[in-house]
Motif scaffolding. Structure first.
Motif, PDB file in Angstrom:
ATOM      1  N   ASN A  90      21.307 -42.348  21.077  1.00 59.79           N
ATOM      2  CA  ASN A  90      22.286 -42.916  20.445  1.00 59.79           C
ATOM      3  C   ASN A  90      22.975 -44.216  20.344  1.00 59.79           C
ATOM      4  N   THR A  91      23.047 -44.156  21.289  1.00 59.88           N
ATOM      5  CA  THR A  91      23.795 -45.534  22.860  1.00 59.88           C
ATOM      6  C   THR A  91      22.484 -46.177  23.062  1.00 59.88           C
ATOM      7  N   LEU A  92      21.678 -45.929  23.183  1.00 61.71           N
ATOM      8  CA  LEU A  92      20.154 -46.884  22.839  1.00 61.71           C
ATOM      9  C   LEU A  92      20.135 -47.731  21.320  1.00 61.71           C
ATOM     10  N   MET A  93      20.219 -47.145  20.478  1.00 57.13           N
ATOM     11  CA  MET A  93      20.024 -47.462  19.319  1.00 57.13           C
ATOM     12  C   MET A  93      20.961 -48.539  19.321  1.00 57.13           C
ATOM     13  N   GLN A  94      22.544 -48.472  19.629  1.00 60.07           N
ATOM     14  CA  GLN A  94      23.439 -48.739  19.529  1.00 60.07           C
ATOM     15  C   GLN A  94      23.699 -50.134  19.732  1.00 60.07           C
ATOM     16  N   LEU A  95      23.157 -50.098  21.518  1.00 57.48           N
ATOM     17  CA  LEU A  95      22.335 -50.702  21.696  1.00 57.48           C
ATOM     18  C   LEU A  95      21.820 -52.675  21.122  1.00 57.48           C
ATOM     19  N   VAL A  96      20.234 -51.806  21.042  1.00 56.63           N
ATOM     20  CA  VAL A  96      20.017 -53.120  20.243  1.00 56.63           C
ATOM     21  C   VAL A  96      20.219 -53.423  18.480  1.00 56.63           C
ATOM     22  N   ARG A 120      18.430 -55.667  24.316  1.00 57.92           N
ATOM     23  CA  ARG A 120      17.052 -54.884  23.986  1.00 57.92           C
ATOM     24  C   ARG A 120      16.432 -55.023  25.225  1.00 57.92           C
ATOM     25  N   ASN A 121      17.212 -55.361  25.983  1.00 57.62           N
ATOM     26  CA  ASN A 121      16.725 -54.779  28.001  1.00 57.62           C
ATOM     27  C   ASN A 121      17.871 -54.365  28.176  1.00 57.62           C
ATOM     28  N   VAL A 122      16.581 -53.411  28.949  1.00 60.58           N
ATOM     29  CA  VAL A 122      18.071 -52.099  28.745  1.00 60.58           C
ATOM     30  C   VAL A 122      17.365 -51.077  30.576  1.00 60.58           C
ATOM     31  N   LEU A 123      18.047 -50.518  32.254  1.00 62.57           N
ATOM     32  CA  LEU A 123      17.637 -50.066  32.560  1.00 62.57           C
ATOM     33  C   LEU A 123      17.963 -48.899  32.414  1.00 62.57           C
ATOM     34  N   ILE A 124      17.811 -47.799  32.901  1.00 66.40           N
ATOM     35  CA  ILE A 124      18.111 -46.403  32.465  1.00 66.40           C
ATOM     36  C   ILE A 124      17.739 -46.334  34.112  1.00 66.40           C
ATOM     37  N   ASP A 172      12.859 -39.005  29.022  1.00 65.38           N
ATOM     38  CA  ASP A 172      12.908 -40.665  28.873  1.00 65.38           C
ATOM     39  C   ASP A 172      12.222 -41.795  28.496  1.00 65.38           C
ATOM     40  N   TYR A 173      10.529 -42.096  29.346  1.00 67.63           N
ATOM     41  CA  TYR A 173       9.551 -42.278  28.938  1.00 67.63           C
ATOM     42  C   TYR A 173       8.959 -42.216  28.110  1.00 67.63           C
ATOM     43  N   PHE A 203      13.961 -46.512  21.625  1.00 69.27           N
ATOM     44  CA  PHE A 203      14.261 -47.726  21.601  1.00 69.27           C
ATOM     45  C   PHE A 203      13.338 -48.841  20.912  1.00 69.27           C
ATOM     46  N   LYS A 204      12.325 -48.059  21.060  1.00 69.88           N
ATOM     47  CA  LYS A 204      11.626 -49.981  20.754  1.00 69.88           C
ATOM     48  C   LYS A 204      11.469 -50.191  18.863  1.00 69.88           C
ATOM     49  N   ALA A 205      11.457 -48.418  18.515  1.00 65.83           N
ATOM     50  CA  ALA A 205      10.895 -48.160  16.424  1.00 65.83           C
ATOM     51  C   ALA A 205      12.739 -49.034  16.679  1.00 65.83           C
ATOM     52  N   SER A 206      13.199 -49.173  17.111  1.00 61.48           N
ATOM     53  CA  SER A 206      14.493 -49.818  16.880  1.00 61.48           C
ATOM     54  C   SER A 206      15.068 -51.268  17.071  1.00 61.48           C
ATOM     55  N   GLY A 207      13.724 -51.673  17.963  1.00 62.07           N
ATOM     56  CA  GLY A 207      13.672 -53.119  18.015  1.00 62.07           C
ATOM     57  C   GLY A 207      14.180 -53.587  19.439  1.00 62.07           C
ATOM     58  N   GLY A 208      13.783 -52.628  20.600  1.00 64.19           N
ATOM     59  CA  GLY A 208      13.912 -52.884  21.908  1.00 64.19           C
ATOM     60  C   GLY A 208      12.929 -53.548  22.321  1.00 64.19           C
ATOM     61  N   ASP A 209      13.220 -53.954  23.598  1.00 67.10           N
ATOM     62  CA  ASP A 209      12.452 -55.198  24.070  1.00 67.10           C
ATOM     63  C   ASP A 209      11.997 -54.517  25.367  1.00 67.10           C
TER      64      ASP A 209
END
Length: 317
Positions: A238-244, A249-253, A269-270, A277-283
């Protein structure tokens, strides 16, 4: 002679549906993991969860399986070999809470040649759902051990974790750094489990060592929720989608509750969280690798075992 038993969670014997079914049945029947009364839980587990989850989990294990076997088992073996080389006068072994090699027989065999045995769960933060089963199985053998309850607060561990985070952070211009820990049921937290407090302290311990890492980019989250009941939040996915949505859009886990690559890091994760993350628009989605076979972590484990045994000796002096 002194002995050391390193314990990790475990793995199916193979990525087949039958072996995954057997592994999950043992894992999810542990009362330290599932607190629901067995009379209610077991029919649900055997009638619905295992028939539907075993084949699905088997496909995930097939994705991560290597020629050497399960990554978690392979890295645990390497850790044990590293520590054995550093402690030639000790007998170092490893076992798994679920699956093979089992804790009971391994500990009993160690006791045949060792006068003092350190029991070291490979989980930095304590929680009933991991440590409870380990300590219970050890207690059931009747073998006296010196247990390590946690090591999240050990300076050498935090130094190593901070170095790993910093090396990864410098590789790109990250908008957020998520410290993602394996979640536990909220009921355990209400019953006094210290796990969330120790997770927050781990994150803070790394921040204290990295003054150039902006604290406002860092957040503690949780992953690997299982079942319908509420678990510790916020959830990583959920947090990944909220960040986007916020334009980050650039996240380190970072995954500090996992010291070895496993299903949660390699598949959840991988693959799964990366796809979300990518489907939500993350880079840019990057993970800091776990300790795995980093020789510095092997040195830390060897030093920790010696320190724990010395501390136990002082307490009995």
């Amino acid at each position: 002679m002194n002995g050391l038993l390193l314990v990790n969670l475990g793995s199916p014997a193979s990525p087949t549906t039958a072996d995954v079914h057997q592994y999950l049945q043992q894992f999810l029947s542990d009362r330290h993991v599932i607190e629901m009364p067995p009379a209610l839980w077991q029919p649900l587990l055997r009638g619905i969860i295992l028939p539907t989850r075993s084949w699905r989990s088997a496909t995930f294990y097939q994705h991560i399986w290597t020629q050497e076997g399960s990554p978690l088992v392979v890295y645990t073996q390497r850790m044990a070999a590293q520590v054995q080389a550093l402690l030639p006068d000790w007998h170092v072994a490893y076992a798994m809470t679920y699956g093979q090699p089992a804790i009971g027989p391994t500990l009993t065999q160690l006791a045949q040649t060792c006068d003092h045995i350190v029991l070291l769960p490979l989980f930095p933060q304590y929680t009933q759902s991991t440590h409870g089963g380990i300590f219970q199985q050890a207690q059931d053998t009747g073998v006296a051990v010196t247990p390590v309850r946690h090591f999240y607060d050990q300076p050498a561990y935090l130094d190593l974790l901070a170095d790993q985070v910093w090396q990864a952070y410098q590789q790109a211009n990250f908008d957020a750094v998520l410290f993602s820990y394996h979640s536990i049921p909220s009921a355990m937290v209400r019953h006094g489990d210290p796990y969330p407090t120790e997770c927050q302290a781990t994150t803070q311990g790394v921040l204290d060592r990295l003054p150039d890492l902006p604290a406002d980019k860092v957040q503690t989250v949780y992953q690997s929720k299982f079942g319908p009941m509420p678990w510790q939040k916020p959830y990583l996915k959920n947090t990944l989608m909220q960040l986007v949505e916020l334009g980050k859009r650039n996240v380190l886990i970072v995954t500090p509750s996992f010291v070895a690559d496993c299903l949660e890091t390699l598949e959840e994760d991988y693959v799964q969280n990366y796809q979300t993350f990518k489907a939500s628009g993350g880079d840019n989605f990057q993970l800091v690798p776990p300790m795995n076979d980093d020789p510095r972590f092997g040195r830390f484990l060897a030093d920790l075992a010696q320190q724990q045994l010395a501390k136990a000796g002082d307490a009995h002096a």
